[in-house]
Design an enzyme around this catalytic site. Structure first.
Site, short mmCIF file in Angstrom:
data_model
loop_
_atom_site.label_atom_id
_atom_site.label_comp_id
_atom_site.label_asym_id
_atom_site.label_seq_id
_atom_site.Cartn_x
_atom_site.Cartn_y
_atom_site.Cartn_z
N GLU A 57 0.70 -1.03 -0.24
CA GLU A 57 -0.04 0.41 0.10
C GLU A 57 0.72 1.00 0.03
O GLU A 57 1.77 1.01 0.47
CB GLU A 57 -0.89 -0.19 1.17
CG GLU A 57 0.01 0.38 2.73
CD GLU A 57 -0.74 -0.25 4.02
OE1 GLU A 57 -0.96 -1.14 3.74
OE2 GLU A 57 -0.81 0.77 4.57
N GLU A 77 -2.90 7.65 8.57
CA GLU A 77 -2.02 8.41 8.37
C GLU A 77 -2.92 10.48 8.13
O GLU A 77 -4.25 9.83 7.67
CB GLU A 77 -1.20 8.53 7.16
CG GLU A 77 0.56 9.39 6.94
CD GLU A 77 1.30 8.70 7.92
OE1 GLU A 77 1.17 8.51 8.82
OE2 GLU A 77 1.80 9.73 7.46
N TYR A 104 -4.44 2.87 8.28
CA TYR A 104 -3.76 1.17 7.98
C TYR A 104 -2.99 0.53 9.08
O TYR A 104 -2.69 -0.41 8.65
CB TYR A 104 -2.47 1.57 6.69
CG TYR A 104 -1.79 2.66 7.52
CD1 TYR A 104 -1.13 2.26 8.71
CD2 TYR A 104 -1.26 4.15 6.95
CE1 TYR A 104 0.04 4.24 9.67
CE2 TYR A 104 -1.22 5.25 8.02
CZ TYR A 104 0.17 5.18 9.07
OH TYR A 104 0.66 6.00 9.58
S1 IVH Z 1 2.93 0.81 8.59
C1 IVH Z 1 4.29 -0.42 12.83
N1 IVH Z 1 1.84 2.02 6.74
O1 IVH Z 1 5.86 5.88 7.75
C2 IVH Z 1 4.47 -0.40 11.71
N2 IVH Z 1 2.38 3.70 7.89
O2 IVH Z 1 8.11 5.27 8.61
C3 IVH Z 1 3.11 0.46 11.65
N3 IVH Z 1 3.16 5.89 7.46
O3 IVH Z 1 4.90 6.78 11.50
C4 IVH Z 1 3.08 1.31 10.23
N4 IVH Z 1 1.89 5.43 4.95
O4 IVH Z 1 3.65 7.42 9.81
C5 IVH Z 1 2.24 2.19 8.06
N5 IVH Z 1 0.45 2.58 5.25
C6 IVH Z 1 1.74 2.85 5.74
C7 IVH Z 1 1.65 4.13 5.99
C8 IVH Z 1 2.71 4.51 7.28
C9 IVH Z 1 2.65 6.13 5.46
C10 IVH Z 1 4.59 6.47 8.10
C11 IVH Z 1 3.69 6.44 9.47
C12 IVH Z 1 4.94 5.30 9.79
C13 IVH Z 1 6.12 5.70 9.15
C14 IVH Z 1 7.42 5.07 8.90
#
Ligand code: IVH
Length: 701
Positions: A124, A183, A235
């Site tokens: 995604e 987000e 997400y």
């Molecule tokens: S999953 C335990 N999914 O990226 C993992 N994060 O670099 C939880 N982010 O702090 C994050 N889009 O702010 C996830 N589709 C997505 C995302 C996403 C943006 C951001 C989020 C996270 C950061 C990590």
């Protein structure tokens, strides 16, 4: 209803009248929507009202202030803190196809799956906004928190309540406690309009949509957030009283059923190749999305497998972010300047013809060090490629050689510090390798290093001068009253000198008493343990332990100084003596010699020693009950600080270690002790309480 006039045909008076009416309407609808949960118009109609209001504000910026004044409430002091029930973690990054394959391989190996066993991942877009945790209890929105440091965020409930896409009540079958994470972001069009309004009102512009979203969310006045068009994609999740699904993909579908927007470009993939294909597809669509994304996130789909994979430090082993390449631009390199850091490191900074890279105007970029300049053959006047990725400092990737002009000139890296003129050297490490960084040897007299070094000099484990914390040091430095450590000891004399019109007690924040206390605190340190004094000098590589080693070996400051001043030559006997001290190697010995051989430092030391008398270390006791024993302190100590306990133990001839091993004789454990206690039990090492310890060393109550 009468068709509204085009905005450019409104007179200022008409604009004002319509603006006030719209502002009132919007405020009333906001109230019904956000606080009473009872909107009386559709979202589309509401958006139309808002758009008209915003358009009028763009055309008549003077009207904007009126509204904000009218609807603005008194801002609260700051956001309350929220402990995350489940930490909010970050993701590891990969940049190329090979690393994606490695990630899949790692997951398979960890799970003991063969290369052909079925294993699904979601893929995604990685939204470039800010993550937020939304808590619902029995379906009601109760709290929103920013990520913060991952463990503790800020309470932005009131602000998030104004985001239309965040439901106030969940739909469908939801868990009692349900924390949905995702987000918050701003769309390109909204970002451009916001910046236009900011410009029209003479307010600061946001560098990119992410900053704009963050700035809008973190408004102390939620009414301002309400005027900023923020969006949300769900997400991930935090605490869940029951799990609505068993896979990542179904979880996201469940969020959709609860009423959250979820990203339509979320797919299931069954191989690294499918993941990479989806990445390419998203990359191709990137410019058309209307919002910023900075990569694609892959997650193991099966939640039971996610649980087995767990986390490494602060990122999940079951997910990874496949980042898009950093954004680049070309511009002219006008000049190279040298910045001198706290430890004297000379860092070359490229001064650029300003250029926009990924939405941010860049006019400085780091060149790292002199080798980097040589390796990339960077010359002043060159056309260079600048890169910036996320929040990192912009970098120069390469020179566009085809565009090199005849008058581009090579850069001579200075061998003297631009701030103080002292020699700047490149050290040689244990492996005989030359350090990439050139450092100023001016030490105490270099103005660029001075403030930080004075702070260090006064700090708790160094001279420990009460009343001379970081803030005060900065104040005295700025006022020119303390430029070097030795100035501290003449402060009183200068302050009380007849004719001094700048008496300290007349400065704001300094009363008669506080000035007296400060002078007393300074006087109290005129006699100081030798090791503390050596540590306070801030000699490179001489931390507390090496300071102690030097103090023990030399016994007096004069002895150390005499030898070190003769140790400039690496082959000298003096250098060999320092080198020969147990625990001290070539690197430290050279740093000590450099410090004492620098003429500026010599002068400063003379001034310091006129005011301060370093005392030889207290004799280490050899007849105490803990002499020669290796002790580990763990958990919270209640009657002593860690530093006190350590110093006391060492005075009594014990060795204090940081971890429990076979060599440990005794573990002193306070409340909250964990793994070290377990290790001690496993190795059969004696464990005692803090009180027992004090009893044993004869300090018990
Ligand atoms: S999953 C335990 N999914 O990226 C993992 N994060 O670099 C939880 N982010 O702090 C994050 N889009 O702010 C996830 N589709 C997505 C995302 C996403 C943006 C951001 C989020 C996270 C950061 C990590």
């Amino acid at each position: 209803m009468k068709k509204p006039l085009p905005i450019d045909q409104l007179t200022p008076l008409e604009a004002r009248a319509e603006h006030d009416r719209l502002a009132e309407d919007v405020a009333a609808h906001d109230l019904r929507y956000h606080q009473q949960d009872a909107p009386i118009i559709s979202d589309a109609d509401y958006d139309a009202l808002r758009r008209r209001l915003e358009a009028i504000e763009v055309a008549f910026p003077e009207l904007r202030a009126l509204v904000t004044q009218k609807v603005g409430a008194a801002p609260s002091e700051k956001f309350a803190k929220v402990q995350h029930a489940v930490p909010m973690l970050s993701l590891g990054n990969v940049f190329d196809d090979g690393e994606v394959e490695d990630f899949v391989g790692r997951v398979r190996r960890f799970l003991g799956l063969s290369a052909t066993a079925p294993l699904a991942f979601t893929a995604e877009p990685k939204i470039d906004g800010l993550s937020c945790s939304l808590r619902y209890v029995r379906g009601e929105f109760v709290q929103a928190a920013t990520r913060g440091d991952g463990f503790e965020g800020e309470d932005v409930t009131a602000n998030v309540r104004t985001i239309h896409e965040v439901p106030h009540r969940l739909s469908g079958r939801f868990p009692d406690v349900c924390e949905v994470r995702g987000e918050i972001y701003m769309r390109h069009a909204d970002f451009a309009a916001l910046n236009e309004r900011q410009a029209a009102a003479g307010d600061k512009l946001f560098a990119n949509p992410r900053n704009a979203a963050a700035g809008s969310l973190r408004q102390l006045d939620a009414k301002i957030t309400a005027q900023r068009p923020l969006h949300f994609f769900a997400y991930a999740w935090g605490e869940m009283s029951t799990m609505p699904a068993e896979t990542q993909f179904e979880m996201v579908q469940a969020f959709k059923a609860f009423g959250f927007p979820v990203n339509p470009r979320t797919v299931l993939c069954r191989s690294a190749q499918e993941m990479i294909d989806h990445y390419r597809a998203i990359e191709a669509e990137r410019a058309k999305l209307g919002y910023d994304i900075d990569g694609v996130v892959y997650k193991v789909d099966d939640l039971a497998l996610q649980a087995r994979l767990g986390f490494v430090s602060r990122s999940p082993r079951w997910a990874v972010a496949h980042k898009f390449p950093a954004e680049q631009a070309t511009t002219a390199l006008r000049d190279i300047e040298i910045q001198v850091g706290r430890t004297g490191a000379l860092t070359p900074v490229a001064k650029l013809e300003p250029v926009t890279v990924g939405g941010v105007v860049v006019s400085n970029a780091t060149l790292h060090n002199e080798d980097e300049i040589a390796r990339k053959d960077i010359r002043i006047g060159d056309t260079v490629v600048v890169q910036r990725a996320g929040d990192v400092i912009p970098q120069i990737v390469r020179v566009v050689e085809e565009k090199r002009s005849a008058d581009a000139r090579a850069y001579q890296f200075p061998h003297h510090c631009p701030a103080c003129g002292s020699v700047a050297v490149r050290e040689i490490d244990e492996k005989g390798e030359v350090d990439a960084v050139r450092r100023c040897t001016g030490g105490l007299i270099c103005p660029a290093q001075a403030v930080e070094r004075i702070k260090h000099f006064c700090s708790r484990n160094a001279m420990d001068i009460e009343g001379l914390g970081d803030k005060q040091v900065e104040f005295f430095f700025e006022k020119g009253m303390v430029k070097t450590p030795s100035d501290i000891f003449t402060l009183q004399q200068r302050d009380e000198a007849p004719g001094n019109l700048q008496r300290l007690r007349n400065f704001e924040g300094f009363g008669e008493t506080s000035v007296r206390n400060l002078f007393a605190a300074i006087d109290a340190r005129r006699i100081i343990p030798l090791n503390r004094f050596i540590f306070a000098l801030g000699i490179r590589h001489v931390g507390e332990t090496n300071a102690k080693r030097l103090a023990r070996h030399f016994g007096s400051f004069e002895a150390l100084r005499r030898v070190a001043a003769q140790a400039g030559d690496a082959q000298s006997e003096a250098r060999a003596e320092i080198n020969g001290i147990s625990g001290i190697g070539d690197v430290v010995a050279e740093a000590v010699a450099d410090f004492f051989c620098e003429a500026h430092n010599e002068r400063e030391l003379d001034l310091l020693l006129a005011a301060v008398e370093p005392q030889a270390l207290e004799e280490v006791k050899t007849d105490s009950p803990v002499a020669g024993k290796t002790v580990v302190f763990t958990g919270a100590l209640e009657r002593l600080t860690r530093d006190e306990a350590k110093a006391q133990a060492e005075r009594l001839g014990a060795k204090v270690a940081g971890s429990v091993s076979k060599k440990t004789d005794l573990v002193v454990a306070g409340p909250g002790a964990g793994s070290k206690l377990a290790k001690a039990a496993e190795l059969g090492i004696e464990v005692i309480s803090e009180d027992d310890w004090l009893q044993r060393i004869g300090e018990g109550a």
